[in-house]
Design an enzyme around this catalytic site. Structure first.
Site, mmCIF file in Angstrom:
data_model
loop_
_atom_site.group_PDB
_atom_site.id
_atom_site.type_symbol
_atom_site.label_atom_id
_atom_site.label_comp_id
_atom_site.label_asym_id
_atom_site.label_seq_id
_atom_site.Cartn_x
_atom_site.Cartn_y
_atom_site.Cartn_z
ATOM 1 N N ASP A 13 59.243 -63.347 10.675
ATOM 2 C CA ASP A 13 60.167 -64.355 10.121
ATOM 3 C C ASP A 13 59.501 -65.698 9.869
ATOM 4 O O ASP A 13 60.152 -66.742 9.956
ATOM 5 C CB ASP A 13 61.380 -64.561 11.056
ATOM 6 C CG ASP A 13 62.041 -63.256 11.418
ATOM 7 O OD1 ASP A 13 62.156 -62.413 10.523
ATOM 8 O OD2 ASP A 13 62.431 -63.089 12.584
ATOM 9 N N LYS A 16 56.989 -65.342 5.218
ATOM 10 C CA LYS A 16 55.985 -64.588 4.437
ATOM 11 C C LYS A 16 56.462 -64.316 3.027
ATOM 12 O O LYS A 16 55.678 -64.343 2.089
ATOM 13 C CB LYS A 16 55.716 -63.224 5.092
ATOM 14 C CG LYS A 16 54.926 -63.269 6.356
ATOM 15 C CD LYS A 16 54.719 -61.880 6.922
ATOM 16 C CE LYS A 16 55.963 -61.224 7.412
ATOM 17 N NZ LYS A 16 56.610 -61.836 8.562
ATOM 18 N N HIS A 41 63.025 -60.086 4.279
ATOM 19 C CA HIS A 41 62.292 -61.113 3.540
ATOM 20 C C HIS A 41 63.219 -61.801 2.553
ATOM 21 O O HIS A 41 63.782 -61.162 1.676
ATOM 22 C CB HIS A 41 61.115 -60.480 2.780
ATOM 23 C CG HIS A 41 60.058 -59.931 3.684
ATOM 24 N ND1 HIS A 41 59.085 -59.066 3.262
ATOM 25 C CD2 HIS A 41 59.827 -60.135 4.989
ATOM 26 C CE1 HIS A 41 58.286 -58.765 4.278
ATOM 27 N NE2 HIS A 41 58.726 -59.398 5.342
HETATM 28 P P1 IMP Z 1 61.494 -52.532 15.686
HETATM 29 O O1 IMP Z 1 60.433 -52.910 14.722
HETATM 30 O O2 IMP Z 1 62.856 -52.398 15.069
HETATM 31 O O3 IMP Z 1 61.127 -51.335 16.511
HETATM 32 O O4 IMP Z 1 61.656 -53.737 16.745
HETATM 33 C C1 IMP Z 1 60.618 -54.074 17.652
HETATM 34 C C2 IMP Z 1 60.530 -55.580 17.831
HETATM 35 O O5 IMP Z 1 60.087 -56.163 16.616
HETATM 36 C C3 IMP Z 1 61.859 -56.261 18.162
HETATM 37 O O6 IMP Z 1 61.591 -57.381 18.977
HETATM 38 C C4 IMP Z 1 62.346 -56.732 16.821
HETATM 39 O O7 IMP Z 1 63.247 -57.819 16.921
HETATM 40 C C5 IMP Z 1 61.038 -57.146 16.185
HETATM 41 N N1 IMP Z 1 61.052 -57.119 14.725
HETATM 42 C C6 IMP Z 1 60.979 -56.058 13.907
HETATM 43 N N2 IMP Z 1 60.994 -56.426 12.628
HETATM 44 C C7 IMP Z 1 61.050 -57.762 12.620
HETATM 45 C C8 IMP Z 1 61.041 -58.750 11.569
HETATM 46 O O8 IMP Z 1 60.969 -58.461 10.377
HETATM 47 N N3 IMP Z 1 61.111 -60.037 11.978
HETATM 48 C C9 IMP Z 1 61.155 -60.402 13.293
HETATM 49 N N4 IMP Z 1 61.142 -59.528 14.286
HETATM 50 C C10 IMP Z 1 61.094 -58.210 13.958
#
Ligand code: IMP
Length: 424
Positions: A13, A16, A41
């Site tokens: 976040d 990008k 995004h």
């Molecule tokens: P997952 O990618 O859904 O398995 O989540 C794993 C960790 O990555 C968690 O803490 C999510 O909140 C974080 N996360 C996944 N995608 C994003 C993103 O695009 N922005 C911020 N955090 C993310």
């Protein structure tokens, strides 16, 4: 422009999408190399807001090849929704290509993600519940489905005969979930095959060869601190957002990468669980969240906010392979009297000082930030377009960050619009 990777330098976040959108103007090919629809995004063009999850935002430009690369995972239903949203807005998606090697998120991956999160107790990761972890788990366990499998009935049948008995046993015995029949999954896959067909690039190797001499923009999702190998493990995503991930996740190879731009906010945010040494659970944190509109694009969750952390950023420069930094949201500090920067961590137990990032995150609860304080600039900088026109205090702050990180800041973003950008 040289071939450039855009990576998140913090916990995702960082803005990008705006930087990718900006650089996409000068690229021929934009390729997303990891992650899935967990990413969110936001791109603002002419006061219109576009929200992307998996499709490269470069699609907003005409005549750019936009690829969903081999290192990504695709949830068909989410892809369909995102695609239809773009079509409804009149965006031309004829240059969208999907690698046949990308992995597919199946319904059971989402169910397992949900189950694991609900039952993890203290081990909760705070995932986006989009099935990302379970899809990558199956990929590495070599029981995943790839886009190409959808187009050979024989391959699909053979693979399902291997995958389903294992998966069903796991679903029933480990998770207490319903099993899937081969007929049901086959029917789903037939639907998915239709959905993806116009975009799948079956001549994948030719595509890579054809664009070897073009300008490539590698679009990362999440950030270095969420990288499965280098991030705050286990509170990470399941792929490799770091610069190196662009080589493995795109198929273009490491020699095609010239620059790696790490995108960082002038402060830090994080969603989900996990350590965050400079987190502010106070009015200042609330002020940053409010002015910075820090709520998740994918989940709507309020983001945790804190001061800029030079310890993690120095680490991100190192392991992310950054050649320069794009600093975003510096305008959020326009009304701040003081701005803090964390230069080290101090262990509350014994006073030990860490200037290098301690990779054992289970000790982070004992760490407190060591701050230096900078005077604010007290004016609106959102319309400034040249570095020299920035207030002295803003320049001092930026120069100090460059010094601490030993990395140049090449782009400064002072607002969400394409125009609100200073190239240094
Ligand atoms: P997952 O990618 O859904 O398995 O989540 C794993 C960790 O990555 C968690 O803490 C999510 O909140 C974080 N996360 C996944 N995608 C994003 C993103 O695009 N922005 C911020 N955090 C993310």
């Amino acid at each position: 422009m040289k071939n450039t990777v855009v990576v998140g330098a913090q916990w995702g976040d960082e803005g990008k999408a705006k930087i990718t959108d900006l650089l996409a103007q000068n690229a021929d090919v934009i390729i997303r190399y990891q992650g899935g629809c967990n990413a969110g995004h936001t791109v603002v063009v002419d006061n219109k807001t576009f929200k992307f999850h998996l499709i490269p935002s470069g699609i907003l430009y005409k005549n750019k090849i936009c690829i969903i690369g081999p290192g990504t995972v695709i949830h068909p239903e989410s892809f369909e929704k995102e695609l239809n949203g773009l079509i409804d807005e009149g965006i031309d998606i004829s240059n969208l290509k999907i690698s046949p090697l990308a992995s597919i998120t199946m319904p059971y991956h989402i169910e397992i993600d949900g189950y694991s999160e609900s039952n993890a107790g203290k081990g909760k990761i705070g995932t986006t519940k989009k099935g990302i972890g379970p899809t990558y788990t199956d990929k590495y366990a070599r029981i995943g489905l790839k886009i190409q499998d959808l187009y050979s009935a024989e391959t699909l049948s053979e693979k399902l005969d291997i995958i389903l008995p294992l998966k069903n046993k796991q679903l029933e015995k480990v998770y207490g979930l319903e099993p899937y029949t081969k007929e049901c999954i086959t029917a789903l896959c037939e639907k998915y095959a239709e959905l993806f067909k116009p975009y799948v690039c079956f001549e994948w190797q030719d595509l890579l060869r054809e664009h070897k001499k073009d300008t490539i923009l590698f679009e990362g999702a999440q950030g270095v601190m969420l990288d499965v190998d280098y991030g705050t493990y286990p509170f990470v995503t399941s792929s490799n957002p770091i610069g190196g991930g662009a080589a493995t996740g795109s198929g273009f190879g490491p020699r095609m990468i010239d620059e790696v731009i790490g995108v960082s906010k002038a402060y830090v945010t994080r969603v989900g669980e996990g350590p965050f040494v400079t987190e502010l659970n106070d009015e200042t944190g609330d002020k940053i969240r409010e002015i910075g509109h820090e709520f998740g694009v994918t989940t709507g969750r309020p983001r945790r906010c804190g001061w800029f952390d030079a310890v993690i950023m120095k680490y991100a420069v190192l392991v992310g392979g950054l050649t320069s930094i794009a600093l975003t949201k510096i305008d959020v500090f326009d009304s701040f009297d003081e701005i803090k920067v964390c230069t080290a961590y101090k262990d509350k137990r014994n006073g030990q000082i860490y200037t290098s990032y301690p990779t054992d995150v289970f000790i982070h609860k004992y760490l407190e930030p060591v701050y230096e304080t900078h005077a604010g600039w007290g004016v609106d900088i959102t319309k400034i377009k040249e570095y020299d026109k920035l207030p002295e205090n803003a320049k001092k702050y930026l120069e100090r960050l460059e010094e601490l990180l030993e990395c140049p800041i090449s782009i400064i973003s002072v607002g969400p619009d394409r125009e609100q950008t200073i190239i240094k």
